[in-house]
Scaffold this motif. Structure first.
Motif, PDB file in Angstrom:
ATOM      1  N   GLY A   1     -78.501 -40.154 -19.226  1.00 18.36           N
ATOM      2  CA  GLY A   1     -77.930 -40.550 -20.491  1.00 18.36           C
ATOM      3  C   GLY A   1     -78.912 -40.793 -21.610  1.00 18.36           C
ATOM      4  N   ALA A   2     -80.228 -40.798 -21.297  1.00 20.97           N
ATOM      5  CA  ALA A   2     -81.217 -41.053 -22.335  1.00 20.97           C
ATOM      6  C   ALA A   2     -81.291 -39.887 -23.319  1.00 20.97           C
ATOM      7  CB  ALA A   2     -82.584 -41.304 -21.710  1.00 20.97           C
ATOM      8  N   GLY A   3     -81.642 -40.203 -24.553  1.00 17.63           N
ATOM      9  CA  GLY A   3     -81.750 -39.174 -25.585  1.00 17.63           C
ATOM     10  C   GLY A   3     -83.114 -39.189 -26.228  1.00 17.63           C
ATOM     11  N   PRO A   4     -83.217 -38.512 -27.370  1.00 18.36           N
ATOM     12  CA  PRO A   4     -82.119 -37.838 -28.053  1.00 18.36           C
ATOM     13  C   PRO A   4     -81.899 -36.412 -27.564  1.00 18.36           C
ATOM     14  CG  PRO A   4     -84.106 -37.686 -29.373  1.00 18.36           C
ATOM     15  CD  PRO A   4     -84.459 -38.500 -28.163  1.00 18.36           C
ATOM     16  N   THR A   5     -80.736 -35.862 -27.907  1.00 14.40           N
ATOM     17  CA  THR A   5     -80.441 -34.438 -27.757  1.00 14.40           C
ATOM     18  C   THR A   5     -79.660 -34.001 -28.994  1.00 14.40           C
ATOM     19  OG1 THR A   5     -78.470 -34.992 -26.463  1.00 14.40           O
ATOM     20  CG2 THR A   5     -80.435 -34.338 -25.218  1.00 14.40           C
ATOM     21  N   GLY A   6     -79.363 -32.713 -29.067  1.00 14.51           N
ATOM     22  CA  GLY A   6     -78.661 -32.235 -30.244  1.00 14.51           C
ATOM     23  C   GLY A   6     -77.841 -31.004 -29.968  1.00 14.51           C
ATOM     24  N   ILE A   7     -77.209 -30.510 -31.021  1.00 22.45           N
ATOM     25  CA  ILE A   7     -76.403 -29.294 -30.950  1.00 22.45           C
ATOM     26  C   ILE A   7     -76.850 -28.365 -32.079  1.00 22.45           C
ATOM     27  CG2 ILE A   7     -74.072 -28.314 -31.127  1.00 22.45           C
ATOM     28  CD1 ILE A   7     -72.982 -31.013 -30.157  1.00 22.45           C
ATOM     29  N   ALA A   8     -77.023 -27.102 -31.753  1.00 21.26           N
ATOM     30  CA  ALA A   8     -77.289 -26.065 -32.750  1.00 21.26           C
ATOM     31  C   ALA A   8     -76.298 -24.930 -32.530  1.00 21.26           C
ATOM     32  CB  ALA A   8     -78.726 -25.570 -32.664  1.00 21.26           C
ATOM     33  N   ALA A   9     -76.265 -23.981 -33.476  1.00 19.03           N
ATOM     34  CA  ALA A   9     -75.295 -22.888 -33.416  1.00 19.03           C
ATOM     35  C   ALA A   9     -75.977 -21.559 -33.711  1.00 19.03           C
ATOM     36  CB  ALA A   9     -74.175 -23.123 -34.424  1.00 19.03           C
ATOM     37  N   MET A  10     -75.439 -20.500 -33.098  1.00 18.60           N
ATOM     38  CA  MET A  10     -75.881 -19.144 -33.399  1.00 18.60           C
ATOM     39  C   MET A  10     -74.684 -18.316 -33.838  1.00 18.60           C
ATOM     40  SD  MET A  10     -77.501 -16.122 -30.969  1.00 18.60           S
ATOM     41  CE  MET A  10     -79.057 -16.950 -30.658  1.00 18.60           C
ATOM     42  N   ASN A  11     -74.861 -17.525 -34.905  1.00 19.54           N
ATOM     43  CA  ASN A  11     -73.849 -16.565 -35.305  1.00 19.54           C
ATOM     44  C   ASN A  11     -73.935 -15.371 -34.355  1.00 19.54           C
ATOM     45  OD1 ASN A  11     -72.692 -14.160 -36.762  1.00 19.54           O
ATOM     46  ND2 ASN A  11     -72.277 -15.731 -38.291  1.00 19.54           N
ATOM     47  N   VAL A  12     -72.844 -15.067 -33.644  1.00 17.31           N
ATOM     48  CA  VAL A  12     -72.895 -14.047 -32.601  1.00 17.31           C
ATOM     49  C   VAL A  12     -72.947 -12.626 -33.169  1.00 17.31           C
ATOM     50  CG1 VAL A  12     -71.739 -15.528 -30.920  1.00 17.31           C
ATOM     51  CG2 VAL A  12     -70.372 -13.967 -32.334  1.00 17.31           C
ATOM     52  N   PHE A  13     -72.762 -12.492 -34.487  1.00 16.34           N
ATOM     53  CA  PHE A  13     -72.832 -11.159 -35.110  1.00 16.34           C
ATOM     54  C   PHE A  13     -74.179 -10.901 -35.772  1.00 16.34           C
ATOM     55  CE2 PHE A  13     -68.247 -12.282 -35.255  1.00 16.34           C
ATOM     56  CZ  PHE A  13     -67.794 -11.300 -34.391  1.00 16.34           C
ATOM     57  N   THR A  14     -74.789 -11.959 -36.324  1.00 16.26           N
ATOM     58  CA  THR A  14     -76.043 -11.785 -37.050  1.00 16.26           C
ATOM     59  C   THR A  14     -77.247 -12.389 -36.337  1.00 16.26           C
ATOM     60  OG1 THR A  14     -75.846 -13.852 -38.314  1.00 16.26           O
ATOM     61  CG2 THR A  14     -74.731 -11.894 -39.194  1.00 16.26           C
ATOM     62  N   GLY A  15     -77.030 -13.299 -35.380  1.00 18.13           N
ATOM     63  CA  GLY A  15     -78.126 -13.987 -34.723  1.00 18.13           C
ATOM     64  C   GLY A  15     -78.661 -15.173 -35.504  1.00 18.13           C
ATOM     65  N   GLU A  16     -78.075 -15.472 -36.671  1.00 21.03           N
ATOM     66  CA  GLU A  16     -78.521 -16.601 -37.485  1.00 21.03           C
ATOM     67  C   GLU A  16     -78.381 -17.908 -36.711  1.00 21.03           C
ATOM     68  OE1 GLU A  16     -77.189 -18.993 -41.572  1.00 21.03           O
ATOM     69  OE2 GLU A  16     -76.122 -17.175 -40.951  1.00 21.03           O
ATOM     70  N   ILE A  17     -79.375 -18.802 -36.873  1.00 24.37           N
ATOM     71  CA  ILE A  17     -79.359 -20.104 -36.225  1.00 24.37           C
ATOM     72  C   ILE A  17     -79.122 -21.196 -37.263  1.00 24.37           C
ATOM     73  CG2 ILE A  17     -80.697 -21.782 -34.891  1.00 24.37           C
ATOM     74  CD1 ILE A  17     -80.107 -19.423 -33.197  1.00 24.37           C
ATOM     75  N   LYS A  18     -78.225 -22.124 -36.957  1.00 19.04           N
ATOM     76  CA  LYS A  18     -77.998 -23.302 -37.794  1.00 19.04           C
ATOM     77  C   LYS A  18     -78.089 -24.545 -36.923  1.00 19.04           C
ATOM     78  CE  LYS A  18     -74.923 -21.458 -41.411  1.00 19.04           C
ATOM     79  NZ  LYS A  18     -73.587 -21.591 -42.048  1.00 19.04           N
TER      80      LYS A  18
ATOM     81  N   TYR B   1     -72.150 -22.573 -29.922  1.00 20.69           N
ATOM     82  CA  TYR B   1     -72.916 -23.807 -29.948  1.00 20.69           C
ATOM     83  C   TYR B   1     -73.648 -24.006 -28.627  1.00 20.69           C
ATOM     84  CZ  TYR B   1     -69.671 -24.489 -33.782  1.00 20.69           C
ATOM     85  OH  TYR B   1     -68.932 -24.323 -34.927  1.00 20.69           O
ATOM     86  N   PHE B   2     -74.845 -24.586 -28.701  1.00 20.52           N
ATOM     87  CA  PHE B   2     -75.626 -24.838 -27.498  1.00 20.52           C
ATOM     88  C   PHE B   2     -76.380 -26.148 -27.651  1.00 20.52           C
ATOM     89  CE2 PHE B   2     -77.954 -22.079 -30.389  1.00 20.52           C
ATOM     90  CZ  PHE B   2     -79.181 -22.730 -30.522  1.00 20.52           C
ATOM     91  N   ARG B   3     -76.805 -26.713 -26.521  1.00 19.25           N
ATOM     92  CA  ARG B   3     -77.507 -27.989 -26.533  1.00 19.25           C
ATOM     93  C   ARG B   3     -78.971 -27.790 -26.917  1.00 19.25           C
ATOM     94  NH1 ARG B   3     -75.734 -30.380 -21.827  1.00 19.25           N
ATOM     95  NH2 ARG B   3     -77.415 -29.496 -20.588  1.00 19.25           N
ATOM     96  N   VAL B   4     -79.509 -28.753 -27.647  1.00 15.05           N
ATOM     97  CA  VAL B   4     -80.895 -28.752 -28.097  1.00 15.05           C
ATOM     98  C   VAL B   4     -81.652 -29.839 -27.341  1.00 15.05           C
ATOM     99  CG1 VAL B   4     -82.389 -29.241 -30.076  1.00 15.05           C
ATOM    100  CG2 VAL B   4     -80.353 -27.822 -30.365  1.00 15.05           C
ATOM    101  N   GLY B   5     -82.896 -29.550 -26.957  1.00 12.52           N
ATOM    102  CA  GLY B   5     -83.684 -30.475 -26.154  1.00 12.52           C
ATOM    103  C   GLY B   5     -84.198 -31.694 -26.903  1.00 12.52           C
ATOM    104  N   LYS B   6     -84.821 -32.601 -26.148  1.00 11.91           N
ATOM    105  CA  LYS B   6     -85.214 -33.911 -26.665  1.00 11.91           C
ATOM    106  C   LYS B   6     -86.214 -33.817 -27.813  1.00 11.91           C
ATOM    107  CE  LYS B   6     -85.552 -37.264 -23.778  1.00 11.91           C
ATOM    108  NZ  LYS B   6     -85.967 -38.185 -22.675  1.00 11.91           N
ATOM    109  N   ASN B   7     -87.262 -33.035 -27.660  1.00 12.12           N
ATOM    110  CA  ASN B   7     -88.298 -32.973 -28.689  1.00 12.12           C
ATOM    111  C   ASN B   7     -87.764 -32.377 -29.986  1.00 12.12           C
ATOM    112  OD1 ASN B   7     -90.298 -34.060 -26.976  1.00 12.12           O
ATOM    113  ND2 ASN B   7     -90.688 -32.044 -26.092  1.00 12.12           N
ATOM    114  N   ALA B   8     -86.975 -31.317 -29.858  1.00  8.52           N
ATOM    115  CA  ALA B   8     -86.398 -30.692 -31.051  1.00  8.52           C
ATOM    116  C   ALA B   8     -85.390 -31.614 -31.713  1.00  8.52           C
ATOM    117  CB  ALA B   8     -85.738 -29.369 -30.675  1.00  8.52           C
TER     118      ALA B   8
END
Length: 455
Positions: free
Chosen positions: A216-233, A188-195
């Motif tokens: 503390g201002a937002g928004p921000t988010g969380i996304a994930a990468m599969n470490v075997f396939t590179g798929e992003i969710k 999991y990794f942090r996602v920036g304000k515009n995204a």
């Protein structure tokens, strides 16, 4: 107008001193704590700018023999030290950014890295230097191969040990904290304000900065990468600034994160599942509570610090910020953080949502950075003066385990309990002549406490 780009590469050193597998002599040293008499094991003992991984993340390799840490011995690279031999080995090459993630099930290390050398651009007639956006990659290191080949003196090139899991799309503005899932298939990794704004629930108003640090201002988010396939969710967007993403190592898909303001948050702790469901405050707090430094410590439990570091009726005698080793005294933080309400090292149950106070110092700042053993026996915390306290959760007894780690240190001890619950890792300036440079230190749980039995 036709644009002219000037590229300035930041070179990555290829000399022997920057190579993966480079070995450093042992600095292993046993020291007796001058106050408590505890035998401390310093795995590094020279002023080389060492620092441990943050206490929200795993420190030990899956075989239990090595600790991963950061050091200026190989600047911007990760190193490992063997707890028994003291051998130190460089385990990355090419740098990293953000958090180091040590797998618990395999001898692997994961981290973020820029996908290419940094560049600077300049347009014709414009003297402003602008950074070209560079996508980040998630990289895997095969630590078993590194240790084996380094010991044999037969290191190969870095790409024999490091594998790119995938590249984070630029439009996600990925970066910052990263955490390896309990199943060790997703990171999991942090996602920036515009995204993050594109995924924010309709009608949700982004939060403004909170507190005197203007964070503390937002928004921000969380996304994930599969470490075997590179798929992003995509996981979730929230209206505030996300900090300290961590996972539950025992429950796949369970994430804990915080609202980061640099101090007191309106609602510090949060949890969500990998599919975006279950988003809720982990510990619902009031304006009078200063909650910080949450850490998942077991399958169902998270340790948090409810701070009691401010005077009742006034922050200090002058009403101004203390700074240095004693943050959070600025009146702009509001009424929170006094002992007018219950404070201490608290344990929150993720399933029942019940909270207990495991312990608190009689005076001073109270417990600050916290951890605990997965078996539920122990909790551990430091305070503003860098003292380390151990708590027996069965009896409620609290022991001053170690002191003298110098409030002038470049950072806080950040205690982390080992997976087997027999020892604690900290970073310490006890041995430093300048009082700032830190080393990697292991504090054993006292043998008499380990032998305790309970009805």
């Amino acid at each position: 107008m036709k644009q002219i780009f000037i590229i300035a590469a930041v070179c990555i050193s290829t000399v022997a001193s920057a190579q993966i597998g480079k070995r450093f002599p042992s600095e292993r040293k046993e020291v007796i704590d001058p106050v408590t008499g505890t035998k401390l094991l310093f795995l590094t003992s020279t002023p080389a700018g060492d620092s441990k991984i943050y206490q929200t993340h795993n420190q030990w390799t899956s075989d239990g023999e090595w600790l991963i840490f950061r050091s200026n011995r190989a600047r911007n690279e990760a190193l490992a030290v063997n707890e028994k031999t003291g051998d130190i080995v460089q385990v990355t090459e090419g740098g990293y950014t953000g958090m180091l993630n040590v797998a618990r099930k395999t001898m692997k290390l994961y981290f973020l890295r820029s996908s290419q050398r940094d560049t600077v651009r300049r347009t014709a007639g414009d003297t402003t230097r602008r950074r070209n956006p560079i996508p980040l990659q998630i990289v895997e290191v095969d630590l078993a191969k590194v240790f084996a080949d380094s010991k044999a003196g037969k290191m190969k090139t870095a790409n024999n040990y490091q594998r790119v899991c995938g590249t984070i799309p630029l439009d996600l503005e990925g970066g910052g904290d990263m955490a390896l899932d309990g199943d060790e298939e997703w990171a999991y990794f942090r996602v920036g304000k515009n995204a993050a704004a594109k995924h924010l629930a309709a009608g949700t108003k982004p939060a403004d900065n909170f507190g005197p640090r203007n964070m503390g201002a937002g928004p921000t988010g969380i996304a994930a990468m599969n470490v075997f396939t590179g798929e992003i969710k995509y996981v979730v967007s929230v209206p505030f600034q996300i900090g300290h993403i961590q996972t539950n190592p025992w429950v796949a898909g369970e994430i804990v994160f915080c609202w980061e303001t640099g101090g007191k948050s309106p609602q510090r702790t949060w949890t969500v599942m990998r599919d975006g469901t279950g988003l809720r405050p982990l510990y619902p707090e009031s304006e009078y509570e200063w909650v910080t430094h949450e850490a998942v410590i077991g399958k169902d439990e998270v340790a948090i610090a409810i701070m009691g570091h401010r005077k009742i009726g006034g922050v200090d005698t002058t009403g101004t910020a203390v700074g240095g080793a004693n943050p959070g005294q600025d009146p702009a933080w509001g009424p929170s953080g006094t002992r007018e309400k219950p404070t201490g090292l608290a344990i929150v149950n993720l399933r029942t949502r019940e909270t207990i106070i495991a312990g608190q110092t009689k005076s001073g700042s109270g417990l600050w950075h916290v951890s605990g053993s997965p078996d539920g026996r122990w909790a551990v915390g430091d305070d503003f003066t860098r003292n380390i306290y151990l708590i027996d959760r069965n009896t409620g007894e609290m022991l001053l385990l170690s002191t003298g780690h110098k409030p002038t240190a470049g950072d806080h001890p950040h205690p982390t309990m080992s997976p087997d619950g027999t020892k604690i890792q900290i970073q310490s300036a006890m041995l430093s002549a300048d009082g700032r440079s830190m080393n990697i230190c292991i504090i054993p749980v006292p043998e008499a406490w380990l032998k305790r039995t309970y009805k």
